[in-house]
Design a protein around this motif. Sequence first.
Motif, PDB file in Angstrom:
ATOM      1  N   CYS A 140       0.932  -1.183   0.118  1.00 17.11           N
ATOM      2  CA  CYS A 140      -0.049   0.188   0.225  1.00 17.11           C
ATOM      3  C   CYS A 140       0.387   1.222  -0.006  1.00 17.11           C
ATOM      4  O   CYS A 140       0.273   1.902  -0.520  1.00 17.11           O
ATOM      5  CB  CYS A 140      -1.054   0.045   1.093  1.00 17.11           C
ATOM      6  SG  CYS A 140      -2.018  -1.705   1.066  1.00 17.11           S
ATOM      7  N   THR A 141       1.979   1.297   0.755  1.00 14.11           N
ATOM      8  CA  THR A 141       2.588   2.556   0.201  1.00 14.11           C
ATOM      9  C   THR A 141       3.496   2.986  -0.462  1.00 14.11           C
ATOM     10  O   THR A 141       3.060   4.510  -0.845  1.00 14.11           O
ATOM     11  CB  THR A 141       3.490   2.792   1.791  1.00 14.11           C
ATOM     12  OG1 THR A 141       2.921   2.211   3.175  1.00 14.11           O
ATOM     13  CG2 THR A 141       4.450   3.635   2.359  1.00 14.11           C
ATOM     14  N   PRO A 142       4.032   2.178  -1.503  1.00 17.28           N
ATOM     15  CA  PRO A 142       4.343   2.142  -2.210  1.00 17.28           C
ATOM     16  C   PRO A 142       3.539   2.911  -3.316  1.00 17.28           C
ATOM     17  O   PRO A 142       4.087   3.014  -4.542  1.00 17.28           O
ATOM     18  CB  PRO A 142       5.366   1.124  -2.904  1.00 17.28           C
ATOM     19  CG  PRO A 142       5.374   0.130  -1.483  1.00 17.28           C
ATOM     20  CD  PRO A 142       4.857   0.888  -0.755  1.00 17.28           C
ATOM     21  N   ASN A 189      21.013   2.545   1.677  1.00 20.08           N
ATOM     22  CA  ASN A 189      20.239   1.126   3.273  1.00 20.08           C
ATOM     23  C   ASN A 189      21.906   2.456   4.531  1.00 20.08           C
ATOM     24  O   ASN A 189      22.029   2.814   3.454  1.00 20.08           O
ATOM     25  CB  ASN A 189      20.841   0.071   2.900  1.00 20.08           C
ATOM     26  CG  ASN A 189      22.017  -0.404   3.193  1.00 20.08           C
ATOM     27  OD1 ASN A 189      22.515   0.254   2.542  1.00 20.08           O
ATOM     28  ND2 ASN A 189      21.893  -1.580   2.574  1.00 20.08           N
ATOM     29  N   SER A 190      21.677   1.941   5.169  1.00 22.38           N
ATOM     30  CA  SER A 190      22.243   2.461   5.965  1.00 22.38           C
ATOM     31  C   SER A 190      23.337   2.473   5.914  1.00 22.38           C
ATOM     32  O   SER A 190      24.597   3.223   6.861  1.00 22.38           O
ATOM     33  CB  SER A 190      22.058   1.822   7.764  1.00 22.38           C
ATOM     34  OG  SER A 190      22.503   0.201   7.851  1.00 22.38           O
ATOM     35  N   LYS A 191      24.298   1.149   5.294  1.00 25.51           N
ATOM     36  CA  LYS A 191      25.607   1.022   4.814  1.00 25.51           C
ATOM     37  C   LYS A 191      26.023   1.832   3.808  1.00 25.51           C
ATOM     38  O   LYS A 191      27.191   2.008   3.615  1.00 25.51           O
ATOM     39  CB  LYS A 191      25.789  -0.824   4.565  1.00 25.51           C
ATOM     40  CG  LYS A 191      25.854  -1.286   6.058  1.00 25.51           C
ATOM     41  CD  LYS A 191      24.178  -2.010   5.579  1.00 25.51           C
ATOM     42  CE  LYS A 191      24.334  -2.866   7.139  1.00 25.51           C
ATOM     43  NZ  LYS A 191      22.608  -3.260   6.993  1.00 25.51           N
ATOM     44  N   THR A 192      25.265   2.145   2.942  1.00 24.75           N
ATOM     45  CA  THR A 192      25.654   3.357   1.628  1.00 24.75           C
ATOM     46  C   THR A 192      26.343   3.854   2.297  1.00 24.75           C
ATOM     47  O   THR A 192      26.238   5.216   3.401  1.00 24.75           O
ATOM     48  CB  THR A 192      24.602   4.450   1.664  1.00 24.75           C
ATOM     49  OG1 THR A 192      23.198   2.529   1.281  1.00 24.75           O
ATOM     50  CG2 THR A 192      24.404   5.109   0.126  1.00 24.75           C
ATOM     51  N   ALA A 208      12.752   6.603   3.269  1.00 26.73           N
ATOM     52  CA  ALA A 208      11.779   5.038   4.377  1.00 26.73           C
ATOM     53  C   ALA A 208      12.551   4.409   5.686  1.00 26.73           C
ATOM     54  O   ALA A 208      13.042   3.249   4.657  1.00 26.73           O
ATOM     55  CB  ALA A 208      10.599   4.468   3.851  1.00 26.73           C
ATOM     56  N   THR A 209      12.827   5.425   6.316  1.00 25.14           N
ATOM     57  CA  THR A 209      14.278   5.006   7.193  1.00 25.14           C
ATOM     58  C   THR A 209      13.347   5.021   8.449  1.00 25.14           C
ATOM     59  O   THR A 209      14.588   4.374   9.517  1.00 25.14           O
ATOM     60  CB  THR A 209      15.520   5.907   6.678  1.00 25.14           C
ATOM     61  OG1 THR A 209      15.256   7.441   7.780  1.00 25.14           O
ATOM     62  CG2 THR A 209      16.005   5.467   5.828  1.00 25.14           C
ATOM     63  N   GLY A 210      12.499   6.172   8.719  1.00 27.71           N
ATOM     64  CA  GLY A 210      12.585   6.529   9.978  1.00 27.71           C
ATOM     65  C   GLY A 210      13.474   7.053  10.905  1.00 27.71           C
ATOM     66  O   GLY A 210      13.976   7.036  12.243  1.00 27.71           O
TER      67      GLY A 210
HETATM   68  P1  NDP Z   1      12.583  -0.211   8.169  1.00 27.03           P
HETATM   69  O1  NDP Z   1      13.283   0.120   9.796  1.00 27.03           O
HETATM   70  O2  NDP Z   1      12.197  -1.821   8.447  1.00 27.03           O
HETATM   71  O3  NDP Z   1      13.188   0.142   7.005  1.00 27.03           O
HETATM   72  C1  NDP Z   1      14.408   1.358   8.011  1.00 27.03           C
HETATM   73  C2  NDP Z   1      15.323   1.380   6.789  1.00 27.03           C
HETATM   74  O4  NDP Z   1      15.948   2.189   6.468  1.00 27.03           O
HETATM   75  C3  NDP Z   1      16.414   0.266   6.486  1.00 27.03           C
HETATM   76  O5  NDP Z   1      16.430  -0.677   5.042  1.00 27.03           O
HETATM   77  C4  NDP Z   1      17.867   1.182   6.292  1.00 27.03           C
HETATM   78  O6  NDP Z   1      18.522   0.191   6.813  1.00 27.03           O
HETATM   79  C5  NDP Z   1      17.519   2.122   5.695  1.00 27.03           C
HETATM   80  N1  NDP Z   1      18.131   3.093   7.369  1.00 27.03           N
HETATM   81  C6  NDP Z   1      18.420   3.215   8.219  1.00 27.03           C
HETATM   82  N2  NDP Z   1      18.778   4.791   8.513  1.00 27.03           N
HETATM   83  C7  NDP Z   1      19.494   4.863   7.455  1.00 27.03           C
HETATM   84  C8  NDP Z   1      20.564   5.544   7.221  1.00 27.03           C
HETATM   85  N3  NDP Z   1      21.541   6.816   8.205  1.00 27.03           N
HETATM   86  N4  NDP Z   1      20.739   6.226   5.539  1.00 27.03           N
HETATM   87  C9  NDP Z   1      20.412   4.996   4.932  1.00 27.03           C
HETATM   88  N5  NDP Z   1      19.491   3.910   4.746  1.00 27.03           N
HETATM   89  C10 NDP Z   1      18.801   4.220   6.487  1.00 27.03           C
HETATM   90  O7  NDP Z   1      11.696   1.052   8.095  1.00 27.03           O
HETATM   91  P2  NDP Z   1      10.119   0.714   7.514  1.00 27.03           P
HETATM   92  O8  NDP Z   1      10.785   0.634   5.972  1.00 27.03           O
HETATM   93  O9  NDP Z   1       9.253  -0.052   7.920  1.00 27.03           O
HETATM   94  O10 NDP Z   1       9.891   2.595   7.471  1.00 27.03           O
HETATM   95  C11 NDP Z   1      10.142   3.707   7.093  1.00 27.03           C
HETATM   96  C12 NDP Z   1       9.782   4.532   7.651  1.00 27.03           C
HETATM   97  O11 NDP Z   1       8.765   4.948   7.134  1.00 27.03           O
HETATM   98  C13 NDP Z   1       9.334   4.846   8.920  1.00 27.03           C
HETATM   99  O12 NDP Z   1       9.805   5.892  10.247  1.00 27.03           O
HETATM  100  C14 NDP Z   1       7.949   4.154   9.298  1.00 27.03           C
HETATM  101  O13 NDP Z   1       6.833   4.862  10.257  1.00 27.03           O
HETATM  102  C15 NDP Z   1       7.743   5.311   8.437  1.00 27.03           C
HETATM  103  N6  NDP Z   1       6.252   4.315   7.397  1.00 27.03           N
HETATM  104  C16 NDP Z   1       5.124   4.782   7.181  1.00 27.03           C
HETATM  105  C17 NDP Z   1       4.175   4.400   6.512  1.00 27.03           C
HETATM  106  C18 NDP Z   1       3.065   5.731   5.539  1.00 27.03           C
HETATM  107  O14 NDP Z   1       1.559   4.828   5.073  1.00 27.03           O
HETATM  108  N7  NDP Z   1       3.472   7.092   5.554  1.00 27.03           N
HETATM  109  C19 NDP Z   1       3.860   2.632   6.381  1.00 27.03           C
HETATM  110  C20 NDP Z   1       5.050   1.732   6.492  1.00 27.03           C
HETATM  111  C21 NDP Z   1       6.192   3.387   6.900  1.00 27.03           C
HETATM  112  P3  NDP Z   1      19.170  -0.872   6.669  1.00 27.03           P
HETATM  113  O15 NDP Z   1      18.588  -2.347   5.723  1.00 27.03           O
HETATM  114  O16 NDP Z   1      21.182  -1.872   5.848  1.00 27.03           O
HETATM  115  O17 NDP Z   1      19.151  -1.514   8.218  1.00 27.03           O
END
Ligand code: NDP
Length: 288
Positions: A140-142, A189-192, A208-210
Amino acid sequence: MPAQLLDGVALSKKIRTEIAARGAIVTAKGVRPGLAVIVVGENPASQVYVRNKVKACEDVGFHSVLERYSAELGEKELLARIATLNTDPAIHGILVQLPLPEHIAAERVLEAISPEKDVDGFHVANAGALMVGQPEFKPCTPYGCMKILESIDYPIRGARAVIVGASNIVGKPMAMLLLQAGATITICNSKTRDLAHHTKDADILVVATGKPKMITGDMVKTGAVVIDVGINRLPDGKLCGDIDFDAVRYIAGWITPVPGGVGPMTITMLLMNTLEAAEKASKPSSSL
Ligand code: NDP
């Protein structure tokens, strides 16, 4: 000049009107779209999300069932409940709100949902189908982000799209949808290394990182479309995204606000997936 605001509330309203109209047609054929939402435990954010989803169903005339269970619910009981809903003809979509308590394996639960009712699009079968360009349900989100781009007729074909975040529910399916629409994609991702090097190159930037406000003005290309999926609660109780909105809005061409951007679109596309599941079920050839 500040960026144009991509208003997810207004766009949702428009799409939900269409959904309600299509829902009324399928209901008249005897198949009222039905969504079951399951939440386990007391996570306050989850409680808000599930209430919003159920209310959205009511607003468009769908049948909805909200099942709340205590955090002590066993995995076996949850799987049994899903098995029952899988065969319930009044239910076309089943959604289990994440996160689940630690003693329940989310993967096992998501795989237990029948792919035909997996309106979140998280089942491995649906993730695979999306990968080969034949999604049954787009997550749904994408899906909502694609609708936002469609709403401004953005020329995705040939555009450079950068997705920051690589989760199974947002980042990866987002990348697949943009790739299939003809964009050249980069997933970070977080390792980029040198994240800004990638983000500054993006015509379309989806984050979408949180991580609150991690994308700053100097990381964005002038005129880019910037889509902020993040939902973060600040210590003062206010919500913010993963983009530093106040700075980026003066660089980007278009930007989604938080709240009021991707969030409402996510729920709208959940309704769309539920509607499509019901439409399929209403066809005589359907095995449901
Ligand atoms: P996840 O925690 O599952 O994934 C986060 C991703 O972000 C991971 O791939 C992580 O990398 C990457 N990341 C974290 N920090 C960094 C950084 N500093 N630089 C680059 N990449 C980074 O989160 P979700 O995908 O579930 O959710 C992301 C955000 O979206 C959250 O805030 C969530 O609340 C929100 N959300 C909002 C929705 C909406 O309806 N608006 C629906 C779903 C989510 P790595 O893989 O290396 O760990």
